[in-house]
Design a protein around this motif. Structure first.
Motif, PDB file in Angstrom:
ATOM      1  N   ALA A  72      81.929  62.967   7.302  1.00 64.00           N
ATOM      2  CA  ALA A  72      81.281  64.211   7.739  1.00 64.00           C
ATOM      3  C   ALA A  72      79.772  64.135   7.540  1.00 64.00           C
ATOM      4  O   ALA A  72      78.995  64.587   8.391  1.00 64.00           O
ATOM      5  N   LEU A  73      79.334  63.553   6.446  1.00 69.96           N
ATOM      6  CA  LEU A  73      77.910  63.384   6.178  1.00 69.96           C
ATOM      7  C   LEU A  73      77.279  62.479   7.239  1.00 69.96           C
ATOM      8  O   LEU A  73      76.214  62.784   7.786  1.00 69.96           O
ATOM      9  N   ARG A  74      77.952  61.386   7.562  1.00 67.83           N
ATOM     10  CA  ARG A  74      77.465  60.459   8.593  1.00 67.83           C
ATOM     11  C   ARG A  74      77.413  61.153   9.961  1.00 67.83           C
ATOM     12  O   ARG A  74      76.423  61.049  10.688  1.00 67.83           O
ATOM     13  N   GLU A  75      78.469  61.889  10.304  1.00 69.22           N
ATOM     14  CA  GLU A  75      78.520  62.580  11.590  1.00 69.22           C
ATOM     15  C   GLU A  75      77.416  63.626  11.710  1.00 69.22           C
ATOM     16  O   GLU A  75      76.813  63.781  12.782  1.00 69.22           O
ATOM     17  N   MET A  76      77.125  64.331  10.637  1.00 67.51           N
ATOM     18  CA  MET A  76      76.046  65.320  10.663  1.00 67.51           C
ATOM     19  C   MET A  76      74.696  64.630  10.855  1.00 67.51           C
ATOM     20  O   MET A  76      73.853  65.119  11.610  1.00 67.51           O
ATOM     21  N   ARG A  77      74.495  63.513  10.191  1.00 64.04           N
ATOM     22  CA  ARG A  77      73.249  62.758  10.363  1.00 64.04           C
ATOM     23  C   ARG A  77      73.084  62.350  11.818  1.00 64.04           C
ATOM     24  O   ARG A  77      72.039  62.561  12.429  1.00 64.04           O
ATOM     25  N   GLN A  78      74.145  61.799  12.375  1.00 62.49           N
ATOM     26  CA  GLN A  78      74.094  61.331  13.756  1.00 62.49           C
ATOM     27  C   GLN A  78      73.911  62.490  14.734  1.00 62.49           C
ATOM     28  O   GLN A  78      73.149  62.369  15.699  1.00 62.49           O
ATOM     29  N   SER A  79      74.584  63.605  14.492  1.00 67.30           N
ATOM     30  CA  SER A  79      74.478  64.750  15.407  1.00 67.30           C
ATOM     31  C   SER A  79      73.073  65.347  15.426  1.00 67.30           C
ATOM     32  O   SER A  79      72.667  65.955  16.409  1.00 67.30           O
ATOM     33  N   LYS A  80      72.344  65.140  14.348  1.00 67.73           N
ATOM     34  CA  LYS A  80      70.961  65.633  14.277  1.00 67.73           C
ATOM     35  C   LYS A  80      69.969  64.593  14.786  1.00 67.73           C
ATOM     36  O   LYS A  80      68.766  64.807  14.747  1.00 67.73           O
ATOM     37  N   GLY A  81      70.484  63.458  15.254  1.00 67.97           N
ATOM     38  CA  GLY A  81      69.637  62.421  15.820  1.00 67.97           C
ATOM     39  C   GLY A  81      68.796  61.674  14.788  1.00 67.97           C
ATOM     40  O   GLY A  81      67.754  61.123  15.113  1.00 67.97           O
ATOM     41  N   ILE A  82      69.282  61.637  13.566  1.00 68.04           N
ATOM     42  CA  ILE A  82      68.564  60.951  12.483  1.00 68.04           C
ATOM     43  C   ILE A  82      69.195  59.578  12.288  1.00 68.04           C
ATOM     44  O   ILE A  82      70.403  59.468  12.086  1.00 68.04           O
ATOM     45  N   THR A  83      68.378  58.548  12.358  1.00 64.98           N
ATOM     46  CA  THR A  83      68.887  57.196  12.150  1.00 64.98           C
ATOM     47  C   THR A  83      69.004  56.908  10.653  1.00 64.98           C
ATOM     48  O   THR A  83      68.426  57.617   9.825  1.00 64.98           O
ATOM     49  N   GLN A  84      69.735  55.848  10.340  1.00 71.14           N
ATOM     50  CA  GLN A  84      69.819  55.418   8.951  1.00 71.14           C
ATOM     51  C   GLN A  84      68.434  55.089   8.410  1.00 71.14           C
ATOM     52  O   GLN A  84      68.113  55.425   7.272  1.00 71.14           O
ATOM     53  N   THR A  85      67.623  54.466   9.222  1.00 70.14           N
ATOM     54  CA  THR A  85      66.270  54.092   8.800  1.00 70.14           C
ATOM     55  C   THR A  85      65.416  55.326   8.510  1.00 70.14           C
ATOM     56  O   THR A  85      64.711  55.369   7.494  1.00 70.14           O
ATOM     57  N   GLU A  86      65.492  56.327   9.385  1.00 67.76           N
ATOM     58  CA  GLU A  86      64.733  57.559   9.160  1.00 67.76           C
ATOM     59  C   GLU A  86      65.170  58.251   7.873  1.00 67.76           C
ATOM     60  O   GLU A  86      64.337  58.711   7.090  1.00 67.76           O
ATOM     61  N   LEU A  87      66.486  58.336   7.678  1.00 68.89           N
ATOM     62  CA  LEU A  87      67.000  58.983   6.472  1.00 68.89           C
ATOM     63  C   LEU A  87      66.564  58.215   5.232  1.00 68.89           C
ATOM     64  O   LEU A  87      66.135  58.818   4.240  1.00 68.89           O
ATOM     65  N   ALA A  88      66.636  56.908   5.302  1.00 67.35           N
ATOM     66  CA  ALA A  88      66.220  56.083   4.162  1.00 67.35           C
ATOM     67  C   ALA A  88      64.758  56.338   3.813  1.00 67.35           C
ATOM     68  O   ALA A  88      64.407  56.446   2.633  1.00 67.35           O
ATOM     69  N   LYS A  89      63.914  56.463   4.815  1.00 67.87           N
ATOM     70  CA  LYS A  89      62.501  56.752   4.562  1.00 67.87           C
ATOM     71  C   LYS A  89      62.331  58.098   3.878  1.00 67.87           C
ATOM     72  O   LYS A  89      61.547  58.235   2.944  1.00 67.87           O
ATOM     73  N   ARG A  90      63.087  59.097   4.335  1.00 72.50           N
ATOM     74  CA  ARG A  90      63.024  60.426   3.712  1.00 72.50           C
ATOM     75  C   ARG A  90      63.459  60.376   2.248  1.00 72.50           C
ATOM     76  O   ARG A  90      62.937  61.105   1.411  1.00 72.50           O
ATOM     77  N   LEU A  91      64.437  59.530   1.992  1.00 75.94           N
ATOM     78  CA  LEU A  91      64.979  59.396   0.636  1.00 75.94           C
ATOM     79  C   LEU A  91      64.165  58.432  -0.233  1.00 75.94           C
ATOM     80  O   LEU A  91      64.430  58.313  -1.429  1.00 75.94           O
ATOM     81  N   ARG A  92      63.234  57.720   0.405  1.00 74.56           N
ATOM     82  CA  ARG A  92      62.453  56.674  -0.270  1.00 74.56           C
ATOM     83  C   ARG A  92      63.361  55.597  -0.855  1.00 74.56           C
ATOM     84  O   ARG A  92      63.218  55.164  -2.003  1.00 74.56           O
ATOM     85  N   ARG A  93      64.318  55.204  -0.024  1.00 72.85           N
ATOM     86  CA  ARG A  93      65.280  54.165  -0.374  1.00 72.85           C
ATOM     87  C   ARG A  93      65.328  53.175   0.777  1.00 72.85           C
ATOM     88  O   ARG A  93      64.939  53.498   1.894  1.00 72.85           O
ATOM     89  N   PRO A  94      65.872  51.983   0.554  1.00 66.76           N
ATOM     90  CA  PRO A  94      66.027  51.040   1.665  1.00 66.76           C
ATOM     91  C   PRO A  94      67.136  51.499   2.620  1.00 66.76           C
ATOM     92  O   PRO A  94      68.052  52.239   2.222  1.00 66.76           O
ATOM     93  N   GLN A  95      67.063  51.052   3.847  1.00 69.44           N
ATOM     94  CA  GLN A  95      68.078  51.408   4.843  1.00 69.44           C
ATOM     95  C   GLN A  95      69.462  50.967   4.388  1.00 69.44           C
ATOM     96  O   GLN A  95      70.457  51.619   4.667  1.00 69.44           O
ATOM     97  N   SER A  96      69.524  49.883   3.643  1.00 74.73           N
ATOM     98  CA  SER A  96      70.813  49.385   3.167  1.00 74.73           C
ATOM     99  C   SER A  96      71.516  50.383   2.244  1.00 74.73           C
ATOM    100  O   SER A  96      72.744  50.401   2.171  1.00 74.73           O
ATOM    101  N   PHE A  97      70.753  51.235   1.554  1.00 76.02           N
ATOM    102  CA  PHE A  97      71.352  52.278   0.707  1.00 76.02           C
ATOM    103  C   PHE A  97      72.218  53.194   1.562  1.00 76.02           C
ATOM    104  O   PHE A  97      73.373  53.486   1.220  1.00 76.02           O
ATOM    105  N   VAL A  98      71.669  53.642   2.695  1.00 80.60           N
ATOM    106  CA  VAL A  98      72.407  54.534   3.599  1.00 80.60           C
ATOM    107  C   VAL A  98      73.605  53.796   4.187  1.00 80.60           C
ATOM    108  O   VAL A  98      74.721  54.324   4.206  1.00 80.60           O
TER     109      VAL A  98
END
Length: 78
Positions: free
Chosen positions: A16-42
């Motif tokens: 559900a968390l992944r689907e919400m991210r995708q439905s909002k058009g947020i990539t793993q890379t974008e989310l990782a930047k917001r979290l200040r984590r590497p994309q691999s974390f997501v």
């Protein structure tokens, strides 16, 4: 007792968390930047390779613009 990281409910919540991210058009890379984590974390928590603690879950939900409590209720409502 089995670890809950591999339970059906945990997998449903992470999906559900992944689907919400995708439905909002947020990539793993974008989310990782917001979290200040590497994309691999997501990628790792979305693939079930890494378990999220409750604080991480709340932070991620907020970063994608979702109420964490509402997400839990909707994902786990049976």
């Amino acid at each position: 007792m089995r670890k809950s990281a591999h339970s059906a409910k945990y997998k449903k919540l992470i999906a559900a968390l992944r689907e919400m991210r995708q439905s909002k058009g947020i990539t793993q890379t974008e989310l990782a930047k917001r979290l200040r984590r590497p994309q691999s974390f997501v990628a790792k928590y979305e693939q079930g390779e890494r378990r999220l603690d409750v604080i991480e879950f709340v932070t991620i939900a907020e970063m994608i613009g979702v109420d964490p409590i509402a997400l839990i209720r909707s994902a786990l409502d049976t």
